[in-house]
Design a protein around this motif. Structure first.
Motif, PDB file in Angstrom:
ATOM      1  N   LEU A  15       1.034  -1.725   0.080  1.00  0.00           N
ATOM      2  CA  LEU A  15       0.001   0.031  -0.259  1.00  0.00           C
ATOM      3  C   LEU A  15       0.841   1.279   0.103  1.00  0.00           C
ATOM      4  O   LEU A  15       1.242   2.053  -0.661  1.00  0.00           O
ATOM      5  CB  LEU A  15      -1.205   0.064   0.993  1.00  0.00           C
ATOM      6  CG  LEU A  15      -2.116  -1.163   1.530  1.00  0.00           C
ATOM      7  CD1 LEU A  15      -2.788  -1.176   2.723  1.00  0.00           C
ATOM      8  CD2 LEU A  15      -2.911  -0.444  -0.258  1.00  0.00           C
ATOM      9  N   LEU A  16       2.234   1.294   1.426  1.00  0.00           N
ATOM     10  CA  LEU A  16       2.775   2.627   0.721  1.00  0.00           C
ATOM     11  C   LEU A  16       3.627   2.558  -1.056  1.00  0.00           C
ATOM     12  O   LEU A  16       3.446   3.910  -0.573  1.00  0.00           O
ATOM     13  CB  LEU A  16       3.278   2.212   1.756  1.00  0.00           C
ATOM     14  CG  LEU A  16       3.296   2.146   3.106  1.00  0.00           C
ATOM     15  CD1 LEU A  16       3.945   1.614   4.350  1.00  0.00           C
ATOM     16  CD2 LEU A  16       2.757   3.627   3.421  1.00  0.00           C
ATOM     17  N   ASP A  17       3.965   1.615  -1.229  1.00  0.00           N
ATOM     18  CA  ASP A  17       4.916   2.183  -2.674  1.00  0.00           C
ATOM     19  C   ASP A  17       3.279   1.879  -3.636  1.00  0.00           C
ATOM     20  O   ASP A  17       3.608   2.715  -5.197  1.00  0.00           O
ATOM     21  CB  ASP A  17       4.780   0.426  -2.949  1.00  0.00           C
ATOM     22  CG  ASP A  17       6.186   0.674  -4.153  1.00  0.00           C
ATOM     23  OD1 ASP A  17       7.720   1.517  -3.894  1.00  0.00           O
ATOM     24  OD2 ASP A  17       6.130  -0.620  -4.623  1.00  0.00           O
ATOM     25  N   LEU A  18       2.442   1.495  -3.664  1.00  0.00           N
ATOM     26  CA  LEU A  18       1.584   1.947  -4.246  1.00  0.00           C
ATOM     27  C   LEU A  18       1.004   3.298  -4.516  1.00  0.00           C
ATOM     28  O   LEU A  18       0.672   4.015  -5.601  1.00  0.00           O
ATOM     29  CB  LEU A  18      -0.282   0.772  -4.010  1.00  0.00           C
ATOM     30  CG  LEU A  18      -0.947   1.531  -5.293  1.00  0.00           C
ATOM     31  CD1 LEU A  18      -0.478   0.526  -6.375  1.00  0.00           C
ATOM     32  CD2 LEU A  18      -2.414   0.610  -4.189  1.00  0.00           C
ATOM     33  N   VAL A  19       0.741   3.858  -3.069  1.00  0.00           N
ATOM     34  CA  VAL A  19       1.030   5.681  -2.795  1.00  0.00           C
ATOM     35  C   VAL A  19       1.823   6.287  -3.401  1.00  0.00           C
ATOM     36  O   VAL A  19       1.469   7.595  -2.786  1.00  0.00           O
ATOM     37  CB  VAL A  19      -0.504   5.794  -1.997  1.00  0.00           C
ATOM     38  CG1 VAL A  19      -1.473   5.090  -2.121  1.00  0.00           C
ATOM     39  CG2 VAL A  19       0.349   5.699  -0.932  1.00  0.00           C
ATOM     40  N   GLY A  20       2.687   5.506  -3.312  1.00  0.00           N
ATOM     41  CA  GLY A  20       4.277   6.402  -3.168  1.00  0.00           C
ATOM     42  C   GLY A  20       4.352   7.177  -1.982  1.00  0.00           C
ATOM     43  O   GLY A  20       5.365   8.274  -2.154  1.00  0.00           O
ATOM     44  N   ALA A  21       3.557   6.778  -0.722  1.00  0.00           N
ATOM     45  CA  ALA A  21       3.687   7.345   0.835  1.00  0.00           C
ATOM     46  C   ALA A  21       5.070   6.411   1.626  1.00  0.00           C
ATOM     47  O   ALA A  21       5.360   5.733   1.250  1.00  0.00           O
ATOM     48  CB  ALA A  21       2.673   7.359   1.609  1.00  0.00           C
ATOM     49  N   SER A  22       5.571   7.224   2.738  1.00  0.00           N
ATOM     50  CA  SER A  22       6.716   7.016   3.432  1.00  0.00           C
ATOM     51  C   SER A  22       5.934   7.650   4.882  1.00  0.00           C
ATOM     52  O   SER A  22       5.077   8.618   5.086  1.00  0.00           O
ATOM     53  CB  SER A  22       7.779   7.310   3.335  1.00  0.00           C
ATOM     54  OG  SER A  22       8.195   8.846   3.397  1.00  0.00           O
ATOM     55  N   ILE A  23       6.476   6.562   5.706  1.00  0.00           N
ATOM     56  CA  ILE A  23       6.491   6.824   7.471  1.00  0.00           C
ATOM     57  C   ILE A  23       7.189   7.746   7.848  1.00  0.00           C
ATOM     58  O   ILE A  23       8.150   7.772   7.469  1.00  0.00           O
ATOM     59  CB  ILE A  23       5.983   5.913   7.526  1.00  0.00           C
ATOM     60  CG1 ILE A  23       4.314   5.073   7.291  1.00  0.00           C
ATOM     61  CG2 ILE A  23       5.370   5.489   9.068  1.00  0.00           C
ATOM     62  CD1 ILE A  23       3.898   3.299   8.034  1.00  0.00           C
ATOM     63  N   PRO A  24       6.744   8.675   8.245  1.00  0.00           N
ATOM     64  CA  PRO A  24       8.559   9.659   9.010  1.00  0.00           C
ATOM     65  C   PRO A  24       9.312   8.739   9.825  1.00  0.00           C
ATOM     66  O   PRO A  24       8.639   7.981  10.379  1.00  0.00           O
ATOM     67  CB  PRO A  24       7.153  10.820   9.953  1.00  0.00           C
ATOM     68  CG  PRO A  24       6.416  10.485   9.551  1.00  0.00           C
ATOM     69  CD  PRO A  24       5.919   9.125   8.784  1.00  0.00           C
ATOM     70  N   GLY A  25      10.327   8.675   9.484  1.00  0.00           N
ATOM     71  CA  GLY A  25      11.495   8.333  10.039  1.00  0.00           C
ATOM     72  C   GLY A  25      11.667   7.107   9.163  1.00  0.00           C
ATOM     73  O   GLY A  25      13.567   6.248   9.688  1.00  0.00           O
ATOM     74  N   PHE A  27      10.129   4.808   6.814  1.00  0.00           N
ATOM     75  CA  PHE A  27      10.185   3.944   6.826  1.00  0.00           C
ATOM     76  C   PHE A  27       9.327   4.105   5.301  1.00  0.00           C
ATOM     77  O   PHE A  27       8.519   4.594   4.779  1.00  0.00           O
ATOM     78  CB  PHE A  27       9.402   3.396   7.138  1.00  0.00           C
ATOM     79  CG  PHE A  27       9.752   2.761   9.276  1.00  0.00           C
ATOM     80  CD1 PHE A  27      10.923   1.895   8.939  1.00  0.00           C
ATOM     81  CD2 PHE A  27       9.329   3.580  10.338  1.00  0.00           C
ATOM     82  CE1 PHE A  27      10.994   1.270  10.025  1.00  0.00           C
ATOM     83  CE2 PHE A  27       9.991   3.293  11.245  1.00  0.00           C
ATOM     84  CZ  PHE A  27      10.992   2.677  11.267  1.00  0.00           C
ATOM     85  N   SER A  28       9.645   3.407   3.620  1.00  0.00           N
ATOM     86  CA  SER A  28       9.280   3.400   2.831  1.00  0.00           C
ATOM     87  C   SER A  28       8.943   1.838   2.594  1.00  0.00           C
ATOM     88  O   SER A  28       8.681   0.642   3.112  1.00  0.00           O
ATOM     89  CB  SER A  28       9.870   3.589   1.664  1.00  0.00           C
ATOM     90  OG  SER A  28      10.938   2.756   1.753  1.00  0.00           O
ATOM     91  N   GLY A  29       8.155   1.958   1.370  1.00  0.00           N
ATOM     92  CA  GLY A  29       7.545  -0.021   1.102  1.00  0.00           C
ATOM     93  C   GLY A  29       8.522  -0.796   0.842  1.00  0.00           C
ATOM     94  O   GLY A  29       8.484  -1.859   1.735  1.00  0.00           O
ATOM     95  N   MET A  30       9.616  -0.433   0.665  1.00  0.00           N
ATOM     96  CA  MET A  30      10.898  -1.326   0.375  1.00  0.00           C
ATOM     97  C   MET A  30      11.185  -1.813   1.893  1.00  0.00           C
ATOM     98  O   MET A  30      11.648  -3.134   2.174  1.00  0.00           O
ATOM     99  CB  MET A  30      11.526  -0.719  -0.746  1.00  0.00           C
ATOM    100  CG  MET A  30      13.181  -1.865  -0.274  1.00  0.00           C
ATOM    101  SD  MET A  30      12.313  -3.359  -1.235  1.00  0.00           S
ATOM    102  CE  MET A  30      12.110  -3.087  -2.789  1.00  0.00           C
ATOM    103  N   THR A  31      10.971  -1.227   2.323  1.00  0.00           N
ATOM    104  CA  THR A  31      11.926  -1.506   4.222  1.00  0.00           C
ATOM    105  C   THR A  31      10.721  -2.638   5.137  1.00  0.00           C
ATOM    106  O   THR A  31      10.569  -3.429   5.533  1.00  0.00           O
ATOM    107  CB  THR A  31      11.096  -0.383   5.651  1.00  0.00           C
ATOM    108  OG1 THR A  31      12.338   0.710   4.320  1.00  0.00           O
ATOM    109  CG2 THR A  31      11.552  -0.653   6.273  1.00  0.00           C
TER     110      THR A  31
END
Length: 65
Positions: A15-25, A27-31
């Motif tokens: 989901l994170l990779d799909l929307v291109g978002a990342s969590i502060p700190g 953390f991305s989709g690949m993480t």
């Protein structure tokens, strides 16, 4: 249990990779994908699974005597 957690983490990563978002700190989709792969590797190695003892003398082995 670890496989279920890995599936949830893979879903979050997707989901994170799909929307291109990342969590502060950082953390991305690949993480999340790498964390999920680590959990799957631990699951395959037998970490977190209940140890089953074959022939340990349960009620079935006593009933056969």
């Amino acid at each position: 249990m670890l496989a279920i957690v890995a599936a949830v983490i893979f879903g979050l990563g997707f989901l994170l990779d799909l929307v291109g978002a990342s969590i502060p700190g950082g953390f991305s989709g690949m993480t999340f994908v790498l964390l999920g792969l680590t959990l799957l590797a631990l699951h395959q190695a037998g970490v977190g699974t209940a140890g089953v003892r074959s022939g340990s003398g349960g009620w079935r082995s006593r009933a056969r005597r």
